[in-house]
Design a protein around this motif. Structure first.
Motif, mmCIF file in Angstrom:
data_model
loop_
_atom_site.group_PDB
_atom_site.id
_atom_site.type_symbol
_atom_site.label_atom_id
_atom_site.label_comp_id
_atom_site.label_asym_id
_atom_site.label_seq_id
_atom_site.Cartn_x
_atom_site.Cartn_y
_atom_site.Cartn_z
ATOM 1 N N GLU A 177 111.611 85.570 36.399
ATOM 2 C CA GLU A 177 112.601 84.155 36.354
ATOM 3 C C GLU A 177 114.037 84.546 36.655
ATOM 4 O OE1 GLU A 177 109.722 81.500 34.212
ATOM 5 O OE2 GLU A 177 110.850 81.772 33.158
ATOM 6 N N ARG A 203 109.203 86.388 32.495
ATOM 7 C CA ARG A 203 110.775 84.692 31.991
ATOM 8 C C ARG A 203 111.569 85.306 31.726
ATOM 9 N NH1 ARG A 203 106.916 82.156 34.671
ATOM 10 N NH2 ARG A 203 104.289 82.767 34.045
ATOM 11 N N GLU A 204 113.063 83.971 31.785
ATOM 12 C CA GLU A 204 114.275 84.520 31.494
ATOM 13 C C GLU A 204 114.476 85.254 30.898
ATOM 14 O OE1 GLU A 204 117.525 80.969 31.243
ATOM 15 O OE2 GLU A 204 115.261 80.470 31.179
ATOM 16 N N ARG A 222 109.814 85.076 27.701
ATOM 17 C CA ARG A 222 111.681 84.752 27.537
ATOM 18 C C ARG A 222 112.355 85.514 26.583
ATOM 19 N NH1 ARG A 222 115.060 81.311 25.279
ATOM 20 N NH2 ARG A 222 116.774 80.913 26.517
ATOM 21 N N CYS A 223 113.112 86.544 27.284
ATOM 22 C CA CYS A 223 113.640 87.129 26.316
ATOM 23 C C CYS A 223 113.615 88.866 25.536
ATOM 24 C CB CYS A 223 114.711 86.323 25.194
ATOM 25 S SG CYS A 223 115.868 84.974 26.286
ATOM 26 N N PRO A 238 107.168 86.058 23.728
ATOM 27 C CA PRO A 238 108.798 86.521 23.755
ATOM 28 C C PRO A 238 110.165 86.746 22.458
ATOM 29 C CG PRO A 238 107.337 84.312 23.951
ATOM 30 C CD PRO A 238 106.696 85.115 23.279
ATOM 31 N N CYS A 255 117.660 86.789 20.792
ATOM 32 C CA CYS A 255 117.755 85.497 21.880
ATOM 33 C C CYS A 255 119.068 85.021 22.018
ATOM 34 C CB CYS A 255 116.762 83.948 21.811
ATOM 35 S SG CYS A 255 116.072 83.951 23.102
ATOM 36 N N GLU A 258 120.635 86.839 25.511
ATOM 37 C CA GLU A 258 119.629 86.933 26.048
ATOM 38 C C GLU A 258 119.876 88.949 26.140
ATOM 39 O OE1 GLU A 258 119.605 85.026 29.983
ATOM 40 O OE2 GLU A 258 118.249 83.477 28.508
#
Length: 275
Positions: A177, A203-204, A222-223, A238, A255, A258
């Motif tokens: 991502e 993920r992002e 994410r992160c 995450p 986070c 990031e």
């Protein structure tokens, strides 16, 4: 002579305008590079034209000449203008995250991680257009030229930094991502002979440390942060840091910024508990 139309294009495209300014500064500082800089940058009115030409100069060989690659990039850009927007975001990502990068023009001219990523964006666009053999040719050439092997079907977001761009492997069903940073010698691979969806989903905002291996159809949340040299075989929650062989949660990645943007490879050592 610069036309009013060209000036308008440059005004509306600040990344490309900055690259052109930096290109002229290179020539002003070292006239011996004039031919190279004009061919790579200043002879092109638009960013997309310059990217296509740069890839062609790097990837063409006796089998597929430069003009065919330029034409392919033009067709891909017309079919999917998003590859041009993603390239701009990638340049900004490198400039913001890599302390060795002092100008926008440096990834464009010199950084093989950025160049390999743009080669993949072209290959992915051609793959989706049904030109799969051309896409596979570009994958093969990119692997030979850049030591970066990304399957054309892999889906990669924008704002990606591939630092150093050496010994990167990303498999067919992998997803990366937006705003991810990938260090050298990273593998996003499978675990054997399984078929279907068999590669990781990153993920992002994730930071993938040097030499880490993420294997199988698993998710890195994410992160999250994957420490250098780790082997990840199961999902990563995450905002956590994982490390080891096999990898386990060893800290809280945070986070507020990031991990991919902060580029901080330290492990906080709080056992994965929120601070």
């Amino acid at each position: 002579m610069t036309t009013a139309k060209t000036e308008n294009v440059h005004r509306l495209d600040p990344v490309w305008n900055r690259i052109r300014q930096e290109a002229q500064e290179i020539i002003d500082n070292d006239r011996s590079l004039g031919g190279f800089i004009y061919a790579a940058v200043l002879n092109h009115e638009r960013f997309g034209q310059a990217i296509g030409h740069r890839l062609a100069m790097l990837l063409a060989n006796q089998d597929i000449n430069a003009e065919l690659i330029i034409q392919a990039y033009s067709a891909a850009l017309e079919n999917d203008p998003g590859i041009g927007r993603a390239a701009r975001a990638d340049i900004l990502a490198v400039y913001e995250r890599d302390p060795a990068c002092e100008r926008y023009i440096e990834p464009f001219l010199y950084f093989k991680g950025f160049q390999a990523l743009q080669a993949h964006r072209l290959a992915h666009a051609l793959w989706n257009m049904g030109r799969k053999d051309f896409a596979l040719f570009l994958q093969s050439r990119s692997s030979s030229v850049f030591s970066v092997d990304i399957h054309p079907a892999a889906r990669i977001g924008q704002g990606i930094m591939i630092d150093h761009g050496h010994a990167i492997v990303i498999g067919e069903t992998a997803v990366v991502e937006d705003n991810v940073s990938i260090l050298q010698d990273v593998t996003l691979g499978g675990t054997g002979k399984e078929e279907g969806d068999r590669h990781p989903k990153i993920r992002e905002g994730v930071l993938l440390g040097a030499g880490c291996k993420v294997l199988g159809n698993i998710e890195v949340g994410r992160c999250a942060k994957v420490a250098a040299g780790s082997v990840v075989l199961k999902d990563v929650p995450p905002r956590r840091t994982v490390a080891g062989v096999p990898a386990r949660v060893v800290g809280y990645a945070g986070c507020d910024e990031e991990p991919a943007r902060a580029m901080d490879h330290n492990i906080d050592g709080n056992g994965g508990q929120d601070s």
